[in-house]
Design a protein around this motif. Structure first.
Motif, PDB file in Angstrom:
ATOM      1  N   ALA A 154       0.819  -1.137  -0.253  1.00 18.15           N
ATOM      2  CA  ALA A 154       0.089  -0.123  -0.105  1.00 18.15           C
ATOM      3  C   ALA A 154       0.680   1.222   0.129  1.00 18.15           C
ATOM      4  CB  ALA A 154      -0.946  -0.054   1.044  1.00 18.15           C
ATOM      5  N   GLU A 155       1.938   1.028   0.807  1.00 19.23           N
ATOM      6  CA  GLU A 155       2.883   2.411   0.806  1.00 19.23           C
ATOM      7  C   GLU A 155       3.634   2.550  -0.450  1.00 19.23           C
ATOM      8  OE1 GLU A 155       5.395   1.442   4.239  1.00 19.23           O
ATOM      9  OE2 GLU A 155       4.104   1.685   5.588  1.00 19.23           O
ATOM     10  N   ALA A 156       3.980   1.232  -1.029  1.00 19.29           N
ATOM     11  CA  ALA A 156       4.603   1.558  -2.323  1.00 19.29           C
ATOM     12  C   ALA A 156       4.143   2.053  -3.603  1.00 19.29           C
ATOM     13  CB  ALA A 156       5.248   0.121  -2.583  1.00 19.29           C
ATOM     14  N   LEU A 157       2.695   1.651  -3.402  1.00 13.96           N
ATOM     15  CA  LEU A 157       1.937   2.035  -4.503  1.00 13.96           C
ATOM     16  C   LEU A 157       1.518   3.550  -4.139  1.00 13.96           C
ATOM     17  CD1 LEU A 157      -0.074   1.390  -6.981  1.00 13.96           C
ATOM     18  CD2 LEU A 157      -1.949   0.543  -5.339  1.00 13.96           C
ATOM     19  N   GLU A 158       1.280   4.040  -3.319  1.00 12.14           N
ATOM     20  CA  GLU A 158       1.077   5.453  -3.028  1.00 12.14           C
ATOM     21  C   GLU A 158       2.400   6.215  -3.303  1.00 12.14           C
ATOM     22  OE1 GLU A 158      -0.087   8.474   0.401  1.00 12.14           O
ATOM     23  OE2 GLU A 158      -0.103   6.330   0.984  1.00 12.14           O
ATOM     24  N   LYS A 159       3.294   5.805  -3.166  1.00 12.14           N
ATOM     25  CA  LYS A 159       4.600   6.269  -3.403  1.00 12.14           C
ATOM     26  C   LYS A 159       4.813   6.600  -4.985  1.00 12.14           C
ATOM     27  CE  LYS A 159       9.349   6.998  -2.189  1.00 12.14           C
ATOM     28  NZ  LYS A 159      10.681   6.477  -1.381  1.00 12.14           N
ATOM     29  N   GLN A 160       4.641   5.159  -5.533  1.00  8.68           N
ATOM     30  CA  GLN A 160       4.585   5.239  -6.957  1.00  8.68           C
ATOM     31  C   GLN A 160       3.647   6.209  -7.835  1.00  8.68           C
ATOM     32  OE1 GLN A 160       6.739   3.949  -8.909  1.00  8.68           O
ATOM     33  NE2 GLN A 160       5.841   2.991 -10.805  1.00  8.68           N
ATOM     34  N   ARG A 161       2.551   6.191  -7.342  1.00  7.64           N
ATOM     35  CA  ARG A 161       1.546   7.205  -7.841  1.00  7.64           C
ATOM     36  C   ARG A 161       2.082   8.790  -7.760  1.00  7.64           C
ATOM     37  NH1 ARG A 161      -3.823   4.001  -6.137  1.00  7.64           N
ATOM     38  NH2 ARG A 161      -3.932   2.591  -8.158  1.00  7.64           N
ATOM     39  N   SER A 162       2.873   8.929  -6.542  1.00  6.71           N
ATOM     40  CA  SER A 162       2.924  10.256  -6.194  1.00  6.71           C
ATOM     41  C   SER A 162       4.250  10.740  -6.703  1.00  6.71           C
ATOM     42  CB  SER A 162       3.160  10.474  -4.714  1.00  6.71           C
ATOM     43  OG  SER A 162       3.898   9.741  -4.147  1.00  6.71           O
ATOM     44  N   VAL A 163       5.471  10.124  -6.667  1.00  6.76           N
ATOM     45  CA  VAL A 163       6.946  10.542  -6.950  1.00  6.76           C
ATOM     46  C   VAL A 163       7.425   9.422  -7.532  1.00  6.76           C
ATOM     47  CG1 VAL A 163       7.059  12.152  -4.945  1.00  6.76           C
ATOM     48  CG2 VAL A 163       7.970   9.878  -4.518  1.00  6.76           C
ATOM     49  N   GLY A 164       6.896   8.296  -7.463  1.00  6.08           N
ATOM     50  CA  GLY A 164       7.794   7.219  -8.237  1.00  6.08           C
ATOM     51  C   GLY A 164       8.836   6.282  -7.384  1.00  6.08           C
ATOM     52  N   LEU A 165       8.947   5.159  -7.402  1.00  2.00           N
ATOM     53  CA  LEU A 165       9.665   4.492  -6.527  1.00  2.00           C
ATOM     54  C   LEU A 165      11.224   4.462  -7.044  1.00  2.00           C
ATOM     55  CD1 LEU A 165       7.686   1.202  -5.995  1.00  2.00           C
ATOM     56  CD2 LEU A 165       8.225   2.878  -4.122  1.00  2.00           C
ATOM     57  N   ASP A 166      12.071   4.193  -6.285  1.00  2.00           N
ATOM     58  CA  ASP A 166      13.630   4.063  -6.833  1.00  2.00           C
ATOM     59  C   ASP A 166      13.674   2.753  -7.427  1.00  2.00           C
ATOM     60  OD1 ASP A 166      14.782   1.600  -4.899  1.00  2.00           O
ATOM     61  OD2 ASP A 166      13.628   3.226  -3.677  1.00  2.00           O
ATOM     62  N   GLU A 167      14.769   2.562  -8.102  1.00  2.00           N
ATOM     63  CA  GLU A 167      14.796   1.480  -9.152  1.00  2.00           C
ATOM     64  C   GLU A 167      14.829   0.086  -8.455  1.00  2.00           C
ATOM     65  OE1 GLU A 167      15.869  -0.362 -12.889  1.00  2.00           O
ATOM     66  OE2 GLU A 167      15.381   1.747 -12.355  1.00  2.00           O
ATOM     67  N   GLU A 168      15.456   0.099  -7.564  1.00  2.00           N
ATOM     68  CA  GLU A 168      15.370  -1.102  -6.919  1.00  2.00           C
ATOM     69  C   GLU A 168      14.162  -1.511  -6.267  1.00  2.00           C
ATOM     70  OE1 GLU A 168      17.791  -3.513  -3.006  1.00  2.00           O
ATOM     71  OE2 GLU A 168      18.430  -1.562  -3.672  1.00  2.00           O
ATOM     72  N   SER A 169      13.231  -0.854  -5.701  1.00  2.00           N
ATOM     73  CA  SER A 169      12.116  -0.878  -5.060  1.00  2.00           C
ATOM     74  C   SER A 169      11.084  -1.370  -6.249  1.00  2.00           C
ATOM     75  CB  SER A 169      11.658   0.363  -4.200  1.00  2.00           C
ATOM     76  OG  SER A 169      12.377   0.393  -3.155  1.00  2.00           O
ATOM     77  N   TRP A 170      11.218  -0.293  -7.395  1.00  2.00           N
ATOM     78  CA  TRP A 170      10.316  -0.694  -8.416  1.00  2.00           C
ATOM     79  C   TRP A 170      10.574  -2.260  -8.910  1.00  2.00           C
ATOM     80  CZ3 TRP A 170      11.807  -2.097 -13.327  1.00  2.00           C
ATOM     81  CH2 TRP A 170      11.011  -2.105 -14.161  1.00  2.00           C
ATOM     82  N   PHE A 171      11.706  -2.476  -9.089  1.00  2.00           N
ATOM     83  CA  PHE A 171      12.029  -3.734  -9.605  1.00  2.00           C
ATOM     84  C   PHE A 171      11.502  -4.916  -8.762  1.00  2.00           C
ATOM     85  CE2 PHE A 171      14.585  -7.871 -10.117  1.00  2.00           C
ATOM     86  CZ  PHE A 171      14.315  -7.881 -11.135  1.00  2.00           C
ATOM     87  N   ARG A 172      11.458  -4.968  -7.463  1.00  2.00           N
ATOM     88  CA  ARG A 172      10.953  -5.736  -6.428  1.00  2.00           C
ATOM     89  C   ARG A 172       9.499  -5.960  -6.755  1.00  2.00           C
ATOM     90  NH1 ARG A 172      14.346  -3.918  -1.250  1.00  2.00           N
ATOM     91  NH2 ARG A 172      16.175  -4.780  -1.665  1.00  2.00           N
ATOM     92  N   TRP A 173       8.648  -4.948  -6.567  1.00  2.00           N
ATOM     93  CA  TRP A 173       7.316  -5.081  -6.860  1.00  2.00           C
ATOM     94  C   TRP A 173       6.858  -5.449  -7.986  1.00  2.00           C
ATOM     95  CZ3 TRP A 173       4.758  -5.787  -2.412  1.00  2.00           C
ATOM     96  CH2 TRP A 173       5.144  -5.283  -1.554  1.00  2.00           C
ATOM     97  N   VAL A 174       7.391  -5.058  -9.176  1.00  2.00           N
ATOM     98  CA  VAL A 174       7.237  -5.462 -10.552  1.00  2.00           C
ATOM     99  C   VAL A 174       7.626  -6.951 -10.584  1.00  2.00           C
ATOM    100  CG1 VAL A 174       7.825  -5.258 -12.868  1.00  2.00           C
ATOM    101  CG2 VAL A 174       7.210  -3.247 -11.682  1.00  2.00           C
ATOM    102  N   ALA A 175       8.604  -7.373 -10.162  1.00  2.00           N
ATOM    103  CA  ALA A 175       8.885  -8.876 -10.237  1.00  2.00           C
ATOM    104  C   ALA A 175       7.910  -9.757  -9.523  1.00  2.00           C
ATOM    105  CB  ALA A 175      10.520  -8.850  -9.683  1.00  2.00           C
ATOM    106  N   LEU A 176       7.430  -9.316  -8.383  1.00  2.00           N
ATOM    107  CA  LEU A 176       6.635  -9.940  -7.537  1.00  2.00           C
ATOM    108  C   LEU A 176       5.255 -10.234  -8.489  1.00  2.00           C
ATOM    109  CD1 LEU A 176       5.937  -9.918  -3.672  1.00  2.00           C
ATOM    110  CD2 LEU A 176       4.000  -9.128  -5.107  1.00  2.00           C
ATOM    111  N   LEU A 177       4.624  -9.074  -8.805  1.00  2.00           N
ATOM    112  CA  LEU A 177       3.700  -9.277  -9.617  1.00  2.00           C
ATOM    113  C   LEU A 177       3.768 -10.017 -10.701  1.00  2.00           C
ATOM    114  CD1 LEU A 177       2.458  -5.494  -9.360  1.00  2.00           C
ATOM    115  CD2 LEU A 177       0.967  -7.579  -8.073  1.00  2.00           C
TER     116      LEU A 177
END
Length: 580
Positions: A44-67
């Motif tokens: 929930a925190e990551a999605l909110e941050k992704q929609r506002s300022v965008g995640l850093d490269e490492e965090s982005w990859f972890r959530w995208v890879a999980l999905l």
């Protein structure tokens, strides 16, 4: 400078990927994100941050890879496009995951990868899962996985403490007690055993003074709902067959399969190392504890704490106070009972009261008393009322007598055995117009006279011809009756005490009934002294007094048993009056 092509709209991308064999979740992006965000605060925190300022490269990859690795590549794209940081390279990497199954062989991204500790994982998932290396393998993907992994019911800290007692071969996960299993390929594939988890809470030894029985107090929980299974008491001899499971009703269920029931039994028994050890006494009277001789009553033990006693409900009022209080005032209240009726009656009853706790000591020197008092008189002479007053030295016993001639022989036998070093009132031997009832009453009376007169119980045999435990009397007794039995040998085993119609002073009787608390205090003071005297072991003085008084009684030219009874009653009088 090249021309930038607009990104394809979502509907087109979905149309292009609708036949993708990896995706078959059949749920919208928003519902999946909501479901995942509901159970996983990190997402929930990551999605909110992704929609506002965008995640850093490492965090982005972890959530995208999980999905993507969970079979939701379209949602991975949607998640990435929620940020202005999404670009052509992001698109290509996600499409590459779809084509090659990047990281698919390593399984879904674990909760620990996102920085969650065991406590947080326990809170979200309800249970910790580990691999063969002991690593936590819980993943947020379990909340949306196409494999429909169930969310675990969150277990309390108390239950988790019991779960941790299980050997490594057992795990509690996916709402089952399971057997830890790894196949030939090294993949973990646990074997479900039962839909509940149970543990041994107490290991209880129940001691009636002759034999001991062991019981297990077992508690449990239905893992899918968290419903508590209340404590039940199971005899150790019945534990292995698991039939006691029916006491919890139909919900606890063991899965079918060879030896599964025995495996569940082993898992439950493995928790015994965390059980509380408990000893329960099922009788009154003296026992030898670490602190020395202590006298048991229904509320515990005189001079000892944390002693548990469980008795027949008819004996539940044999409760003594914790303290003797003012010993002088208590003994004065007890001595006043001698004035309620003629001394020929009250001296015998008073001596019997204080002889009763001497039974254990006399048993050790082979002088155990072998008689009972037969208090007889016409109806209305206050036999029972007077007897209950004397009985009140052992507790709040002014109400119903603890035993009567309406009881069965078996129940009476157990009661005479349980009232060790104490006094039992057996009420109301009376004439009756029914020959059958009269015969049964006389048979019970003869049984009691021979039991107390010879200190024996009825011998019985099991079906396999082994002998059962017998239950001889271990205290003293008063029988109230309207007449005296016939028969020389039986009558010799009783000490007759007669009460006339007007012998009882009703005023003094009523006054004494308001002082019963002091009577039990007087007994506590006597028991405190007697316990110390038994520890010192001055047995010789005890036998000398008995022999001296028996020789004096021999001049009366009465039956030898009556001489001995008189000497035993004197011991009760003498030792109580000698109490400091």
């Amino acid at each position: 400078m090249g021309v930038l092509m607009p990104a394809a709209p979502n509907w087109m991308l979905k149309r292009m990927s609708k036949n993708n064999p990896v995706r078959n979740a059949n749920q919208s992006d928003s519902s999946l994100f909501n479901k995942l965000g509901e159970h996983c605060a990190r997402f929930a925190e990551a999605l909110e941050k992704q929609r506002s300022v965008g995640l850093d490269e490492e965090s982005w990859f972890r959530w995208v890879a999980l999905l993507a690795n969970a079979g939701f590549q379209d949602e991975a794209l949607e998640f990435s496009r929620a940020s202005s940081k999404h670009d052509e390279r992001s698109e290509q990497r996600i499409h590459q995951m779809r084509a090659t199954g990047e990281d698919a062989n390593s399984g879904p991204t674990r909760c620990t990868t996102f920085g969650c500790d065991a406590k947080q994982i326990q809170q979200c998932c309800g249970a910790i899962r580990k691999n063969v290396n002991g690593e936590i393998i819980n993943s947020p993907a379990s909340f949306v996985s196409n494999r429909s992994v169930k969310r675990f019911t969150q277990l309390s800290a108390k239950i988790m403490e019991k779960v941790n007692l299980l050997p490594e071969r057992y795990v509690v996960q996916e709402n089952n007690l399971s057997l830890f299993y790894v196949d030939k390929s090294g993949n973990r594939d646990d074997i479900p055993l039962a839909n509940f988890f149970a543990w041994i809470n107490k290991n209880t030894k129940k001691d009636d003074g002759a034999e001991s029985q062991r019981f297990y107090e077992i508690e449990g929980v239905i893992l899918s709902s968290g419903k508590k299974l209340p404590p039940i008491l199971v005899a150790a001899s019945e534990f292995e067959n698991m039939k006691w499971l029916a006491l919890w009703g139909p919900e606890p269920n063991i899965l079918p399969g060879p030896k599964v029931r025995d495996t569940v039994r082993h898992a439950i028994q493995s928790t015994a190392k965390g059980a509380t050890e408990e000893r329960i006494f099922a009788h009154l009277g003296w026992v030898k504890l670490d602190e020395g001789w202590k006298y048991l009553h229904a509320g515990g033990a005189v001079g000892a704490s944390n002693v548990k006693v469980e008795l027949d409900p008819r004996l539940k009022n044999y409760v003594l106070p914790e303290l003797s209080g003012d010993k002088t005032e208590a003994m004065k209240a007890s001595l006043k009972l001698l004035d309620i009726a003629p001394k020929r009656t009250t001296l015998a009853l008073w001596g019997l009261v204080f002889l009763s706790p001497l039974c254990e000591w006399l048993r050790q020197v082979h002088l155990e008393p072998k008689f009972l008092i037969w208090l007889h008189g016409y109806t209305g002479s206050r036999k029972t009322t007077l007897s209950k007053l004397y009985l009140s030295h052992f507790g709040n016993l002014l109400e119903h007598p603890p035993a009567s001639f309406k009881d069965t022989i078996n129940s009476m036998e157990k009661r005479t055995f349980a009232t060790k070093d104490s006094l039992l009132l057996i009420d109301d031997y009376h004439p009756t117009g029914s020959p059958k009832e009269a015969k049964a009453m006389e048979q019970l009376a003869q049984q009691l006279l021979r039991a107390y007169g010879d200190r024996i119980g009825r011998g019985r045999m099991r079906q396999d011809t082994t002998l059962r435990q017998d239950f001889p009397p271990r205290g003293m007794a008063i029988i109230t009756a309207e007449d005296v039995l016939d028969g020389g040998s039986s009558v010799a085993r009783l000490f007759p005490v007669q009460l006339g119609p007007t012998d009882v002073d009703l005023g003094k009787l009523t006054e004494a009934q308001h002082q019963t608390q002091k009577l039990s205090q007087a007994m506590v003071g006597y028991l405190e002294w007697l316990g110390q005297a038994m520890a010192e072991g001055n047995d010789r003085r005890l036998t000398e007094i008995f022999s001296e008084k028996r020789n004096e009684a021999s001049r009366l030219a009465v039956h030898g048993r009556l001489m001995e009874a008189a000497a035993w009653l004197y011991l009760g009088l003498f030792l109580d009056l000698s109490t400091p």
